[in-house]
Enzyme design. Structure first.
Site, PDB file in Angstrom:
ATOM      1  N   GLY B 130     -47.449  51.795   0.737  1.00  0.00           N
ATOM      2  CA  GLY B 130     -45.997  51.979   0.777  1.00  0.00           C
ATOM      3  C   GLY B 130     -45.613  53.200  -0.025  1.00  0.00           C
ATOM      4  O   GLY B 130     -45.609  54.325   0.478  1.00  0.00           O
ATOM      5  N   SER B 131     -45.336  52.999  -1.314  1.00  0.00           N
ATOM      6  CA  SER B 131     -44.871  54.098  -2.162  1.00  0.00           C
ATOM      7  C   SER B 131     -45.878  55.255  -2.230  1.00  0.00           C
ATOM      8  O   SER B 131     -45.496  56.424  -2.256  1.00  0.00           O
ATOM      9  CB  SER B 131     -44.621  53.582  -3.577  1.00  0.00           C
ATOM     10  OG  SER B 131     -43.724  52.503  -3.549  1.00  0.00           O
ATOM     11  N   GLU B 359     -37.029  54.158   1.645  1.00  0.00           N
ATOM     12  CA  GLU B 359     -36.828  55.599   1.382  1.00  0.00           C
ATOM     13  C   GLU B 359     -36.981  55.915  -0.096  1.00  0.00           C
ATOM     14  O   GLU B 359     -36.160  56.610  -0.685  1.00  0.00           O
ATOM     15  CB  GLU B 359     -35.452  56.066   1.873  1.00  0.00           C
ATOM     16  CG  GLU B 359     -35.104  55.662   3.289  1.00  0.00           C
ATOM     17  CD  GLU B 359     -35.831  56.476   4.343  1.00  0.00           C
ATOM     18  OE1 GLU B 359     -36.479  57.470   3.979  1.00  0.00           O
ATOM     19  OE2 GLU B 359     -35.779  56.085   5.517  1.00  0.00           O
TER      20      GLU B 359
END
Ligand SMILES: Cc1cc2nc3c(=O)[nH]c(=O)nc-3n(C[C@H](O)[C@H](O)[C@H](O)COP(=O)(O)OP(=O)(O)OC[C@H]3O[C@@H](n4cnc5c(N)ncnc54)[C@H](O)[C@@H]3O)c2cc1C
Lengths: 85, 376
Positions: B130-131, B359
């Site tokens: 993810g990040s 985001e």
């Protein structure tokens, strides 16, 4: 920014000044690899592309997205030169 | 310095607001419950030109300035965060094709994205990634005149219906961007249901099992996929989410003005209680502050100023965390009604939480924004 009387030295000086805002205390040489110095993260890369576009009034396009075009101040000056000079 | 919308921007805002009040607000709870947005609604967005906002008129789009695009995101976000999230990912894909696509990509995709004939989406996240986006595990390898992709992408907004994905995969250890079409051999999607917020956003997991795409569907060079293409698309996405968060905050505020004026306790409308006023004051102030940061980021985008990148991080950080707090207060002010499906504030609350994760999460922003102080 007008590109009428732009010289390669101007391109290099302005690019060096921009990069210098991010990486203080570094005297960047024209042929020094900013990727090898570990400077570049993706946020910086995007700001660098935007800076080059606005400062020199050019569009960085798909085919320009090659790391070698952004590796050194010389390479960036060549990229800009190819488009405006 | 002048901080006000131009006449054109103000009239665009009025038109967006009227559209959202008429076409979206009455149905948003239903989209949330049914976990889908009907195709007819997406066609209405297309007819209004909303799907081509980031594309210039010469290329068939609406050619809106970024402030106007932001206002559209606020208004859609006020009505329904799921629909706003469609605008987000579709605009990210359209922007990438516009900015980095070859003439061939533009002729194949751009006008169809603008008209809504095809829907675009964004595929970076994976089950294990993810990040730390640069660590994507999906791979692509060149075989003859095709790239062969293998891996899983997870949490794709509107992945159930999107026709083309701006997708990131490793090529020889470098993250590279591709346009992957739904009808590619070896491509399939699995719907994800039961998500906390933006429940109408038709999430899907993408499965790439020896998925073949023409080699021309690569965007940009090897290794610049994330740094230039991903980051610039995410910048648009983050800007859209920042504005969408302002929309959630505004929706909470409007719901609370109405509710606290009519709900009576201790013989007076609850708005007359000081502690209620304190919450309303914070809501108003934080909503306005978030909107100003978004205007600032938008203004810098319109002038091509690279400072917009960090200003967009700041706007998204402030707006998403403010929206979460405001939505929590909105539920609080509605009491038990706030926890019920009969009032939309519980939806705003669930949607606001998503804004803090997508985001770039709140923590990623807390890590990155501090860096700004040491640069300029
Ligand atoms: C509704 C929804 C829609 C989405 N749509 C899309 C889409 O369309 N396309 C797409 O590609 N992705 C999409 N995503 C995925 C989204 O981008 C990721 O959820 C996001 O990037 C965070 O990644 P993660 O969920 O894997 O969390 P992780 O990265 O695993 O993080 C988990 C937690 O750890 C924290 N954390 C991580 N690293 C650090 C660190 N270095 N320091 C401190 N804290 C840290 C995070 O802040 C977070 O709180 C969507 C997600 C949701 C919920």
């Amino acid at each position: 920014m007008t590109t009428d009387s732009l010289t390669v030295d101007d391109i290099k000086a302005r690019t060096r000044a921009f990069i210098g805002k991010f990486f203080k205390n570094i005297e960047l040489q024209d042929d020094e690899d900013i990727f090898a110095l570990g400077f570049v993260n993706s946020l910086f890369a995007m700001q660098l592309v935007m800076f080059i576009e606005k400062e020199f009034g050019i569009a960085v396009e798909d085919q320009d997205l090659n790391i070698d075009n952004f590796r050194t101040i010389n390479a960036m000056a060549d990229l800009v030169k190819g488009k405006v000079l | 310095m002048r901080i006000e919308l131009t006449e054109q921007q103000a009239s665009a805002k009025a038109a967006f607001r009227a559209f959202v009040d008429h076409e979206i607000v009455p149905y948003a709870d239903q989209f949330d419950r049914e976990e889908r947005v009907p195709a007819a609604v997406i066609q209405k967005l297309a007819r209004e030109g909303y799907l081509g906002q980031v594309v210039p008129e010469e290329q068939g789009g609406t050619g809106s300035d970024m402030v106007t695009f932001g206002i559209l995101n606020e208004e859609l976000g006020r009505g329904c965060s799921s629909i706003r999230s469609l605008l987000t990912v579709h605009s990210m894909a359209a922007f990438a094709v516009l900015k980095w696509g070859s003439a061939d990509h533009k002729s194949r995709f751009l006008s169809r994205l603008v008209s809504g004939e095809i829907i675009g989406a964004f595929a970076l996240s994976e089950p294990n990634v993810g990040s730390d986006a640069k660590s994507v595990e999906t791979s692509a390898r060149l075989v003859g005149d095709r790239y062969v992709l293998n891996g899983r992408k997870r949490w794709m907004t509107f992945g159930q219906i999107a026709d083309v994905f701006l997708l990131f995969a490793q090529v020889e250890g470098k993250v590279t961007a591709f346009l992957v079409e739904r009808n590619s051999p070896g491509f399939s999607t699995e719907p994800i249901t039961g998500i906390l917020g933006t429940r109408g956003s038709m999430l899907a997991e993408l499965r790439l099992d020896d998925c073949e795409i023409p080699k021309e569907n690569r965007l940009g060079g090897l290794g610049f996929g994330l740094a230039a293409i991903g980051t610039s698309a995410l910048d648009i996405g983050r800007y859209s989410v920042a504005w969408g968060s302002v929309g959630i905050a505004q929706a909470c505020l409007e719901a609370c003005v109405e509710y606290t004026s009519t709900r009576r306790q201790f013989g007076v409308p609850i708005k007359d209680h000081d502690l209620v006023r304190q919450m309303m004051t914070n809501m108003i102030t934080n909503t306005k502050a978030a909107r100003m940061l978004c205007y600032q980021a938008g203004y810098l985008k319109d002038s091509g100023d690279s400072r917009t990148v960090m200003e967009t991080w700041i706007a998204k950080y402030f707006a998403s965390t403010a929206a979460m707090k405001i939505a929590a207060d909105a539920v609080q002010l509605h009491g038990a009604n706030g926890c019920s499906e009969e009032y939309p504030v519980q939806r705003y609350f669930r949607d606001a939480k998503i804004m803090e994760i997508i985001e770039a999460s709140t923590q990623l922003q807390q890590m990155n924004i501090a860096q700004y102080a040491y640069e300029y």
